[in-house]
Design a protein around this motif. Structure first.
Motif, mmCIF file in Angstrom:
data_model
loop_
_atom_site.group_PDB
_atom_site.id
_atom_site.type_symbol
_atom_site.label_atom_id
_atom_site.label_comp_id
_atom_site.label_asym_id
_atom_site.label_seq_id
_atom_site.Cartn_x
_atom_site.Cartn_y
_atom_site.Cartn_z
ATOM 1 N N GLY A 21 41.630 25.256 166.981
ATOM 2 C CA GLY A 21 40.221 24.888 167.024
ATOM 3 C C GLY A 21 39.995 23.419 166.742
ATOM 4 O O GLY A 21 39.164 22.769 167.383
ATOM 5 N N GLN A 22 40.735 22.872 165.780
ATOM 6 C CA GLN A 22 40.588 21.462 165.426
ATOM 7 C C GLN A 22 41.028 20.551 166.578
ATOM 8 O O GLN A 22 40.353 19.572 166.912
ATOM 9 C CB GLN A 22 41.415 21.168 164.175
ATOM 10 C CG GLN A 22 41.255 19.763 163.620
ATOM 11 C CD GLN A 22 39.915 19.543 162.942
ATOM 12 O OE1 GLN A 22 39.183 20.496 162.690
ATOM 13 N NE2 GLN A 22 39.601 18.296 162.650
ATOM 14 N N LEU A 23 42.168 20.885 167.189
ATOM 15 C CA LEU A 23 42.683 20.064 168.292
ATOM 16 C C LEU A 23 41.763 20.132 169.512
ATOM 17 O O LEU A 23 41.518 19.114 170.168
ATOM 18 C CB LEU A 23 44.089 20.534 168.668
ATOM 19 C CG LEU A 23 45.186 20.192 167.651
ATOM 20 C CD1 LEU A 23 46.417 21.065 167.865
ATOM 21 C CD2 LEU A 23 45.561 18.707 167.736
ATOM 22 N N LEU A 24 41.255 21.321 169.835
ATOM 23 C CA LEU A 24 40.329 21.454 170.961
ATOM 24 C C LEU A 24 39.043 20.680 170.704
ATOM 25 O O LEU A 24 38.518 20.004 171.599
ATOM 26 C CB LEU A 24 40.017 22.930 171.218
ATOM 27 C CG LEU A 24 41.149 23.780 171.800
ATOM 28 C CD1 LEU A 24 40.744 25.247 171.835
ATOM 29 C CD2 LEU A 24 41.530 23.307 173.211
ATOM 30 N N ALA A 25 38.521 20.782 169.485
ATOM 31 C CA ALA A 25 37.279 20.080 169.161
ATOM 32 C C ALA A 25 37.434 18.578 169.314
ATOM 33 O O ALA A 25 36.511 17.892 169.770
ATOM 34 C CB ALA A 25 36.844 20.434 167.738
ATOM 35 N N LYS A 26 38.611 18.044 168.963
ATOM 36 C CA LYS A 26 38.844 16.610 169.118
ATOM 37 C C LYS A 26 38.843 16.191 170.586
ATOM 38 O O LYS A 26 38.616 15.025 170.897
ATOM 39 C CB LYS A 26 40.164 16.213 168.451
ATOM 40 C CG LYS A 26 40.095 16.191 166.927
ATOM 41 C CD LYS A 26 41.409 15.732 166.317
ATOM 42 C CE LYS A 26 41.642 14.249 166.551
ATOM 43 N NZ LYS A 26 40.693 13.401 165.806
ATOM 44 N N GLN A 27 39.108 17.157 171.472
ATOM 45 C CA GLN A 27 39.078 16.885 172.905
ATOM 46 C C GLN A 27 37.729 17.242 173.532
ATOM 47 O O GLN A 27 37.583 17.246 174.757
ATOM 48 C CB GLN A 27 40.185 17.674 173.608
ATOM 49 C CG GLN A 27 41.591 17.327 173.145
ATOM 50 C CD GLN A 27 41.960 15.879 173.414
ATOM 51 O OE1 GLN A 27 41.597 15.315 174.445
ATOM 52 N NE2 GLN A 27 42.670 15.258 172.487
ATOM 53 N N GLY A 28 36.752 17.576 172.687
ATOM 54 C CA GLY A 28 35.420 17.902 173.177
ATOM 55 C C GLY A 28 35.290 19.302 173.747
ATOM 56 O O GLY A 28 34.339 19.585 174.486
ATOM 57 N N VAL A 29 36.225 20.193 173.396
ATOM 58 C CA VAL A 29 36.190 21.568 173.898
ATOM 59 C C VAL A 29 35.559 22.469 172.842
ATOM 60 O O VAL A 29 36.057 22.573 171.720
ATOM 61 C CB VAL A 29 37.607 22.074 174.246
ATOM 62 C CG1 VAL A 29 37.560 23.537 174.669
ATOM 63 C CG2 VAL A 29 38.221 21.210 175.342
ATOM 64 N N ASP A 30 34.455 23.123 173.192
ATOM 65 C CA ASP A 30 33.760 24.013 172.260
ATOM 66 C C ASP A 30 34.617 25.242 171.964
ATOM 67 O O ASP A 30 35.251 25.803 172.869
ATOM 68 C CB ASP A 30 32.429 24.477 172.844
ATOM 69 C CG ASP A 30 31.423 23.334 172.984
ATOM 70 O OD1 ASP A 30 31.561 22.351 172.230
ATOM 71 O OD2 ASP A 30 30.530 23.439 173.838
ATOM 72 N N ASN A 31 34.600 25.677 170.713
ATOM 73 C CA ASN A 31 35.319 26.893 170.357
ATOM 74 C C ASN A 31 34.659 27.595 169.185
ATOM 75 O O ASN A 31 34.019 26.962 168.341
ATOM 76 C CB ASN A 31 36.790 26.585 170.060
ATOM 77 C CG ASN A 31 36.986 25.626 168.893
ATOM 78 O OD1 ASN A 31 37.061 26.039 167.745
ATOM 79 N ND2 ASN A 31 37.063 24.316 169.194
ATOM 80 N N VAL A 32 34.802 28.898 169.161
ATOM 81 C CA VAL A 32 34.291 29.742 168.086
ATOM 82 C C VAL A 32 35.451 30.566 167.557
ATOM 83 O O VAL A 32 36.255 31.101 168.334
ATOM 84 C CB VAL A 32 33.177 30.678 168.594
ATOM 85 C CG1 VAL A 32 32.798 31.706 167.517
ATOM 86 C CG2 VAL A 32 31.955 29.880 169.018
ATOM 87 N N ILE A 33 35.575 30.666 166.231
ATOM 88 C CA ILE A 33 36.633 31.459 165.610
ATOM 89 C C ILE A 33 36.047 32.723 164.998
ATOM 90 O O ILE A 33 35.026 32.675 164.302
ATOM 91 C CB ILE A 33 37.378 30.647 164.531
ATOM 92 C CG1 ILE A 33 38.116 29.457 165.167
ATOM 93 C CG2 ILE A 33 38.366 31.533 163.775
ATOM 94 C CD1 ILE A 33 38.918 28.631 164.177
#
Length: 403
Positions: A21-33
């Motif tokens: 989630g952290q790595l995706l968020a840094k790339q601007g990719v939304d995610n929900v856990i």
């Protein structure tokens, strides 16, 4: 029913799910856990503490390395004791400068939790009845219950980071997956204590009484393990009995320096090797223990999960940000290459270091098998080329980038 939308649904808030989630968020990719238990329970899981060089670099890439770099203990070597005879593997010298870091999984998880909370990224703890739907289609979704409300989470992709018993792997039809498993005839009794480590590097000890491991979490917290029969229970082992047995299995000069104390946690873990192939089905991707488990002898469990995360975040970023959806088809193939290397190394270390008693192993009697393992030792621990093989595997093979 409440409706939510995201790009990537991550099932599981352990270190794999949080790091992804952290790595995706840094790339601007939304995610929900989504996580079935609360955060305190996640942090109570006592797990691995040795991080490969690649994992350390990945945590830095995620921007969550400040405390790890400040408090983690870099190990430049690892030691083996064979019936009190000691052999040191100089990891740094044998791998052109690579090392491992001692930093507990609980600490990594806490750092990732804090970073996610600070960034305001959505996490649903104590989400129940999580179910995955239409994962083989272009419009997968997840349903779950949270605080007495029913939710539907529409997404583009699903990452199954929910462990061996989670829902993700069970979602893949049984006729489309192959599962490989080997269960070992013993377990590990682990003890955690607020005592200084007996040695500044890990010691793997093979002894006629059974295997032992002297590990650590910090300069003031130690983690020790003993090989025990599967029939043993934690209640059978007082702290005093554990320390007495550990002293007998460690090299004599090391045992003399052992500082004992009350246990913080004590548990027995069975050992097994497990791999599920493939690691993806449609838009569902299995990560970490959801797809593979290794005996802890080679310190590969958490590290293999990290390499899965490294691969998945790269292919998902390309698929979502660049429109290269075909690249996700590489995920399982790339991951499994590294997984099988890790499985083999962990299997080999387990065979070498443990006493199998009277159990017939690989079609040979216990005496013949033991002689084979003695031959392994005589080569791998006394020749430079043999020690280099152990060192290369222990610090971790390079991550493979998608094409």
């Amino acid at each position: 029913m409440k409706h939510l939308t995201t790009q990537v649904a991550i099932i599981g808030a352990g270190p794999s799910g949080l790091l992804l989630g952290q790595l995706l968020a840094k790339q601007g990719v939304d995610n929900v856990i989504l996580e079935r238990v609360n955060g305190e329970y996640v942090l109570s899981r006592i797990r691995a503490g040795i991080l490969e060089q690649g994992f350390v670099d990945l945590v830095r890439e995620a921007g969550v390395a400040e405390r790890m770099d400040r408090e983690g203990h870099v190990h430049e070597g690892v030691e083996f004791s064979i019936e009190n005879e000691r052999y040191r593997i100089d990891l740094k010298a044998l791998t052109a400068g690579k090392t491992v870091m001692c930093y507990g999984q609980t600490e990594i998880t806490a750092d990732l939790m804090n970073a996610r909370q600070a960034a305001g990224l959505p996490t649903y703890y104590e989400a129940s009845n999580v179910q995955l739907h239409d994962v083989a289609s272009n419009e997968p979704y997840v349903t779950f219950s949270f605080e007495n409300e029913e939710y539907r989470l529409d997404c583009q992709y699903i990452a199954g980071c929910d462990g061996f018993h989670g829902v993700s792997r069970k979602t893949i039809p049984s006729d489309l997956k192959k599962e490989h498993e080997r269960v070992y005839p013993f377990g590990w009794l682990g003890l955690l204590s607020d005592t200084p480590p007996v040695h500044d590097e890990l010691i793997y000890a093979k002894h006629s009484r059974g295997f032992a491991l002297a590990s650590q979490r910090s300069e003031t917290r130690s983690r020790y393990y003993l090989q025990v029969p599967l029939t043993d229970k934690v209640e059978d082992w007082s702290d005093e009995a554990f320390w007495d047995e550990l002293k007998k299995r460690l090299p004599e000069e090391v045992a003399q320096n052992l500082v004992t104390g009350p246990s913080i946690e004590k548990s027995i873990a069975p050992l097994r090797s497990f791999v599920c192939e493939p690691m993806q089905y449609g838009r569902l991707f299995l990560v970490g223990d959801a797809a593979h488990i290794v005996p802890p002898t080679g310190a590969k469990g958490l590290n293999l999960a990290a390499s899965d995360v490294a691969t998945l975040y790269k292919v998902l970023t390309r698929a979502i940000n660049d429109g290269d959806e075909a690249c996700v088809q590489q995920y399982s193939e790339i991951c499994l290459r590294r997984v099988w290397h890790g499985e083999r190394f962990s299997w080999w270390m387990t065979n070498m270091m443990h006493d199998f008693g009277d159990v017939s192993t690989y079609g040979t009697d216990s005496h013949t098998f033991s002689r084979f393992m003695d031959s392994e030792f005589s080569y791998y621990l006394t020749s430079e080329s043999g020690k280099a093989v152990i060192a290369e595997q222990y610090v971790g093979l390079p991550y493979e980038d998608p094409k």
